[in-house]
Design an enzyme around this catalytic site. Structure first.
Site, mmCIF file in Angstrom:
data_model
loop_
_atom_site.group_PDB
_atom_site.id
_atom_site.type_symbol
_atom_site.label_atom_id
_atom_site.label_comp_id
_atom_site.label_asym_id
_atom_site.label_seq_id
_atom_site.Cartn_x
_atom_site.Cartn_y
_atom_site.Cartn_z
ATOM 1 C CG ASP A 1 44.663 22.480 56.738
ATOM 2 O OD1 ASP A 1 45.077 23.968 57.566
ATOM 3 O OD2 ASP A 1 44.370 22.325 55.980
ATOM 4 C CE LYS B 1 38.164 27.091 57.306
ATOM 5 N NZ LYS B 1 38.634 25.876 57.121
ATOM 6 C CG PHE C 1 38.668 20.241 55.694
ATOM 7 C CD1 PHE C 1 37.639 20.739 56.009
ATOM 8 C CD2 PHE C 1 38.750 20.362 54.333
ATOM 9 C CE1 PHE C 1 36.932 21.484 55.854
ATOM 10 C CE2 PHE C 1 37.836 21.772 53.859
ATOM 11 C CZ PHE C 1 36.871 22.691 54.691
HETATM 12 C C1 LIG Z 1 38.342 25.904 55.753
HETATM 13 C C2 LIG Z 1 39.548 24.221 55.233
HETATM 14 C C3 LIG Z 1 39.906 25.045 54.522
HETATM 15 C C4 LIG Z 1 39.166 25.077 53.303
HETATM 16 O O1 LIG Z 1 40.633 25.235 52.167
HETATM 17 P P1 LIG Z 1 39.643 26.240 50.687
HETATM 18 O O2 LIG Z 1 40.766 25.232 50.159
HETATM 19 O O3 LIG Z 1 40.592 27.254 51.711
HETATM 20 O O4 LIG Z 1 38.497 25.790 50.649
HETATM 21 C C5 LIG Z 1 41.218 22.840 54.333
HETATM 22 N N1 LIG Z 1 41.701 22.858 55.467
HETATM 23 C C6 LIG Z 1 40.847 23.248 56.430
HETATM 24 C C7 LIG Z 1 41.236 21.596 57.620
HETATM 25 C C8 LIG Z 1 39.934 23.788 56.694
HETATM 26 O O5 LIG Z 1 39.120 23.351 58.080
#
Ligand SMILES: *Cc1c(COP(=O)(O)O)cnc(C)c1O
Length: 416
Positions: free
Chosen positions: A201, A227, A129
């Site tokens: 993560d 989520k 990500f």
């Molecule tokens: C959705 C997501 C994020 C989002 O990070 P934010 O700081 O909340 O915007 C981070 N890592 C992954 C793998 C995600 O899917």
């Protein structure tokens, strides 16, 4: 032509036998919408609206600053962390809710690297990500580490090659595009055997799969509140630090809420001994209240039963796509094996963006991830087997009639 194995009737039976079906009643879902995007923004659980009304009208409006004590606002980050801990196999005092996933990753990664000062290498995944990629790269640059981003299937080999130079591994447990799941236990053990630390993560895992952080001897983790945990848009995130690391942890965003005695207002920073040390500033209280209230959905839910359902929803979706959309240009971009796949299925199609827009216009909400991924999330608490059937039927109609091929579906919006 592929064999037609599923009928609408058989699917009605699957819903009738679904032990998780009652959970759908715990959500406010608009009529006429099939929501397949709970992996991006979870649906609104019943009760959250009322809880927020009370927080605004009574606790903020009338209680004013007294509510930090009287309405128990102050311990909400730890209390909400404890509620999430149950879902991810962590101890209640190892999880705290604060900031965003991005910021938490920064705090945890810098803290981890400070525990491995004599080492050089960070391993992550190519195609991770973007926020993870950017933060890994910035931190590596700032602290003088070498970041190696490798293909998912090469992670174990890269760890082995780094050997004694390995400082940390940072991976997203369930890939945001493909839904592929990493072997948390195996990779953690492999990295730790070499003396490295691992940061997971859990953005697409928490609330979808029964994660077992302590069973895997995990070091650190971060994850999203908005989520599968349904905390609302931009809900605060969570982070996990194994209790064995708390004494050595030295996080970089030292702020007054992480201090041992915030209300002593001393000039010298002294970190709190417990997980509270990971806090930085004042909590986003309304966001926390919404998330804490939303988590009640999971209070009595057996996560393995929930997992079984989302796996079956995904299996059914894949089977129906192959049964109904043969020769229409779709390719499966997720593992076919349900055990290797999180709570989502992705397809590729050259016209992915307008196809997703045409689906949304029909009330079937999935999302699009560049360059060509149509992503469908199956939040088992509120998605039914019938929803899967209906979604694929809509998709078939859109393709057969060429409905997707209209200018209005082709203009990219800011959020895809
Ligand atoms: C959705 C997501 C994020 C989002 O990070 P934010 O700081 O909340 O915007 C981070 N890592 C992954 C793998 C995600 O899917």
């Amino acid at each position: 032509m592929t064999q037609h194995t599923y009928t609408r009737n058989a699917i009605a039976q699957m819903d009738a036998n679904d032990p998780m079906a009652h959970l759908r009643d715990r959500f406010e879902l608009p009529e006429g919408v099939i929501y397949l995007d709970g992996n991006s923004l979870g649906a609104l659980p019943k009760g959250v609206n009322e809880r927020l009304q009370k927080a605004v009208t009574e606790e903020w409006g009338k209680g004013l600053i007294r509510s930090w004590n009287d309405a128990d606002w102050y311990p909400a980050p730890q209390r909400t962390g404890a509620a999430i801990a149950r879902l991810i196999g962590a101890g209640e005092d190892e999880v705290v809710v604060c900031d965003s996933t991005s910021v938490n990753l920064y705090k945890v990664l810098v803290g981890a690297l400070r525990m491995r000062k004599d080492r050089k290498v960070i391993i992550s995944e190519q195609g991770n990500f973007p926020t993870d990629v950017y933060i890994n790269a910035e931190v590596a640059d700032m602290m003088g580490y070498e970041l190696r981003c490798v293909a998912p299937e090469d992670v174990e080999q890269a760890i082995a090659e780094a050997g004694e130079t390995l400082a940390a591994v940072q991976l997203t447990h369930v890939h945001y595009k493909s839904g592929r799941i990493y072997d948390m236990k195996g990779i953690t053990e492999q990295a730790q055997t070499l003396g490295g630390l691992v940061i997971w993560d859990l953005a697409h895992s928490a609330g979808a799969l029964p994660v077992d952080l302590n069973g895997c001897n995990a070091d650190f983790a971060v994850g999203c509140g908005y989520k599968y945990l349904n905390g609302g848009p931009g809900a605060p995130a969570f982070l996990f630090v194994a209790s064995r690391h708390l004494a050595e942890m030295h996080q970089p965003l030292a702020g007054w809420h992480g201090h041992a005695k915030p209300f002593a207002f001393t000039q010298g920073y002294e970190p709190h001994a417990k997980i509270d040390q990971m806090l930085t500033g004042t909590a986003s209280q309304l966001g926390l209240i919404a998330l804490e209230s939303a988590l009640k959905v999971f209070a009595d839910v057996d996560m393995s039963a929930l997992r079984k359902k989302n796996q079956q929803l995904g299996d059914l979706f894949i089977a129906l796509v192959e049964q109904e959309l043969d020769g229409m240009g779709f390719e499966l971009a997720s593992p076919r094996d349900g055990a290797a796949r999180g709570s989502q299925v992705s397809l590729t199609h050259a016209e992915g963006y307008p196809i997703v827009q045409a689906l949304i216009a029909r009330g079937v909400i999935g999302d699009f991830r560049a360059p060509d991924i149509l992503r469908f999330g199956f939040a088992a608490p509120y998605v039914s087997y019938q929803d899967i059937w209906d979604s694929v039927s809509h998709l078939r109609e859109i393709m057969k009639t060429g409905e997707w091929d209209q200018a209005k579906f082709k203009t990219r919006q800011a959020v895809t």
